[in-house]
Design a protein around this motif. Structure first.
Motif, PDB file in Angstrom:
ATOM      1  N   PRO A  53     -17.377  19.982  -1.264  1.00 13.22           N
ATOM      2  CA  PRO A  53     -18.614  19.492  -0.763  1.00 13.22           C
ATOM      3  C   PRO A  53     -18.473  17.803  -0.316  1.00 13.22           C
ATOM      4  CG  PRO A  53     -18.587  20.430  -2.749  1.00 13.22           C
ATOM      5  CD  PRO A  53     -17.248  20.178  -2.636  1.00 13.22           C
ATOM      6  N   GLU A  54     -19.336  17.472   0.559  1.00 14.79           N
ATOM      7  CA  GLU A  54     -19.290  16.091   1.218  1.00 14.79           C
ATOM      8  C   GLU A  54     -19.492  15.069   0.079  1.00 14.79           C
ATOM      9  OE1 GLU A  54     -19.499  13.262   4.080  1.00 14.79           O
ATOM     10  OE2 GLU A  54     -19.727  15.561   4.521  1.00 14.79           O
ATOM     11  N   GLY A  55     -18.596  14.279   0.074  1.00 20.12           N
ATOM     12  CA  GLY A  55     -18.560  13.181  -0.880  1.00 20.12           C
ATOM     13  C   GLY A  55     -17.749  13.391  -2.047  1.00 20.12           C
ATOM     14  N   HIS A  56     -17.045  14.787  -2.207  1.00 18.22           N
ATOM     15  CA  HIS A  56     -16.303  15.075  -3.361  1.00 18.22           C
ATOM     16  C   HIS A  56     -14.836  14.942  -2.953  1.00 18.22           C
ATOM     17  CE1 HIS A  56     -19.522  17.048  -5.773  1.00 18.22           C
ATOM     18  NE2 HIS A  56     -20.171  16.566  -4.685  1.00 18.22           N
ATOM     19  N   VAL A  57     -14.203  14.784  -3.949  1.00 19.05           N
ATOM     20  CA  VAL A  57     -12.625  14.752  -3.806  1.00 19.05           C
ATOM     21  C   VAL A  57     -11.872  15.666  -4.824  1.00 19.05           C
ATOM     22  CG1 VAL A  57     -12.336  12.449  -3.009  1.00 19.05           C
ATOM     23  CG2 VAL A  57     -12.266  12.669  -5.277  1.00 19.05           C
ATOM     24  N   ALA A  58     -10.877  16.152  -4.461  1.00 12.40           N
ATOM     25  CA  ALA A  58      -9.787  16.978  -5.221  1.00 12.40           C
ATOM     26  C   ALA A  58      -8.807  16.240  -5.772  1.00 12.40           C
ATOM     27  CB  ALA A  58      -9.277  18.322  -4.512  1.00 12.40           C
ATOM     28  N   ASP A  59      -8.407  16.219  -7.093  1.00 13.24           N
ATOM     29  CA  ASP A  59      -7.441  15.383  -7.557  1.00 13.24           C
ATOM     30  C   ASP A  59      -6.772  16.009  -8.740  1.00 13.24           C
ATOM     31  OD1 ASP A  59      -5.553  13.259  -7.642  1.00 13.24           O
ATOM     32  OD2 ASP A  59      -7.099  11.860  -7.241  1.00 13.24           O
TER      33      ASP A  59
ATOM     34  N   PRO B 144      -8.731  17.547 -17.164  1.00  4.12           N
ATOM     35  CA  PRO B 144      -8.378  18.807 -16.473  1.00  4.12           C
ATOM     36  C   PRO B 144      -7.334  18.736 -15.571  1.00  4.12           C
ATOM     37  CG  PRO B 144     -10.670  18.257 -15.887  1.00  4.12           C
ATOM     38  CD  PRO B 144     -10.020  17.175 -16.692  1.00  4.12           C
ATOM     39  N   ASP B 145      -6.461  19.689 -15.445  1.00  2.67           N
ATOM     40  CA  ASP B 145      -5.354  19.802 -14.818  1.00  2.67           C
ATOM     41  C   ASP B 145      -5.591  19.528 -13.113  1.00  2.67           C
ATOM     42  OD1 ASP B 145      -3.631  20.665 -16.805  1.00  2.67           O
ATOM     43  OD2 ASP B 145      -4.184  22.687 -16.470  1.00  2.67           O
ATOM     44  N   LEU B 146      -6.677  20.039 -12.754  1.00  2.00           N
ATOM     45  CA  LEU B 146      -7.054  19.654 -11.396  1.00  2.00           C
ATOM     46  C   LEU B 146      -8.474  19.924 -11.194  1.00  2.00           C
ATOM     47  CD1 LEU B 146      -5.626  21.507  -8.158  1.00  2.00           C
ATOM     48  CD2 LEU B 146      -8.041  21.046  -8.380  1.00  2.00           C
TER      49      LEU B 146
END
Length: 190
Positions: free
Chosen positions: A67-73, A90-92
């Motif tokens: 979603p807009e403004g979200h990052v995966a890490d 969390p792992d991811l």
């Protein structure tokens, strides 16, 4: 002289905030993370290197559909769930970037839009039960990547009683990831 164990009298169990401070002050060895699980501080190793490719494949796909403004890490942050007295690393994860604003070392679990846990022999029970229960009340999407059974399960539609829906596929099969992502996950590289 013989040493004897001396019990320490404690009037009440430590509070959630006390446990969080203890985790923050811990000098966790490289390659390990500390989480609050069932009211206890649990130290466990980060994922094994054979998990790298599926984690990378998942992260790349989630980044493209976040979603807009979200990052995966996969960075080692602890997310707080004070209502449940838990804090997980969390792992991811996919999180609203605004969750990183402000001071402190722990992020609010409410900022998460997705969590993915990659099971190991030592964490499988916690990923499938403990974390499922806590995430299922707040986090929109929870992916359990079962590395022992070569399957991925998508939990969605959180409620006060846990997730209302789930779908499981074997690695290599496509998996629909619901809104706020709304895409078909390719699991062939898992």
């Amino acid at each position: 002289m013989t040493e004897r164990a001396t019990p320490i009298e404690q009037t009440a169990p430590p509070t959630f905030e006390t446990l969080l401070r203890t985790v923050e002050e811990m000098d966790t060895p490289d390659g390990f993370k500390a989480e609050l699980i069932r009211g206890k501080i649990v130290v466990s190793p980060w994922s094994m290197r054979r998990y790298y490719r599926p984690m990378r494949a998942l992260r790349k796909q989630l980044e493209a559909h976040a979603p807009e403004g979200h990052v995966a890490d996969v960075a080692p942050f602890l997310f707080r769930f004070p209502e449940a007295g838990r804090a997980y690393g969390p792992d991811l994860y996919v999180v609203d970037e605004s969750g990183f604003e402000g001071e402190g070392r722990h992020l609010d679990g409410a900022a998460l839009s997705l969590v993915a846990e990659f099971t190991s022999v030592s964490t499988k029970d916690v990923d499938w039960h403990e974390k499922l229960d806590v995430y299922g009340r707040l986090v929109p999407v929870y992916l359990v990547v079962d590395m022992q059974d070569s399957e991925i399960t998508c939990f969605r539609d959180p409620s006060p009683h846990g997730y209302r829906s789930r779908t499981t596929v074997s690695f290599g099969e496509p998996l629909q990831v619901p809104e706020p992502f709304g895409f078909t996950l390719d699991t062939t590289d898992f």
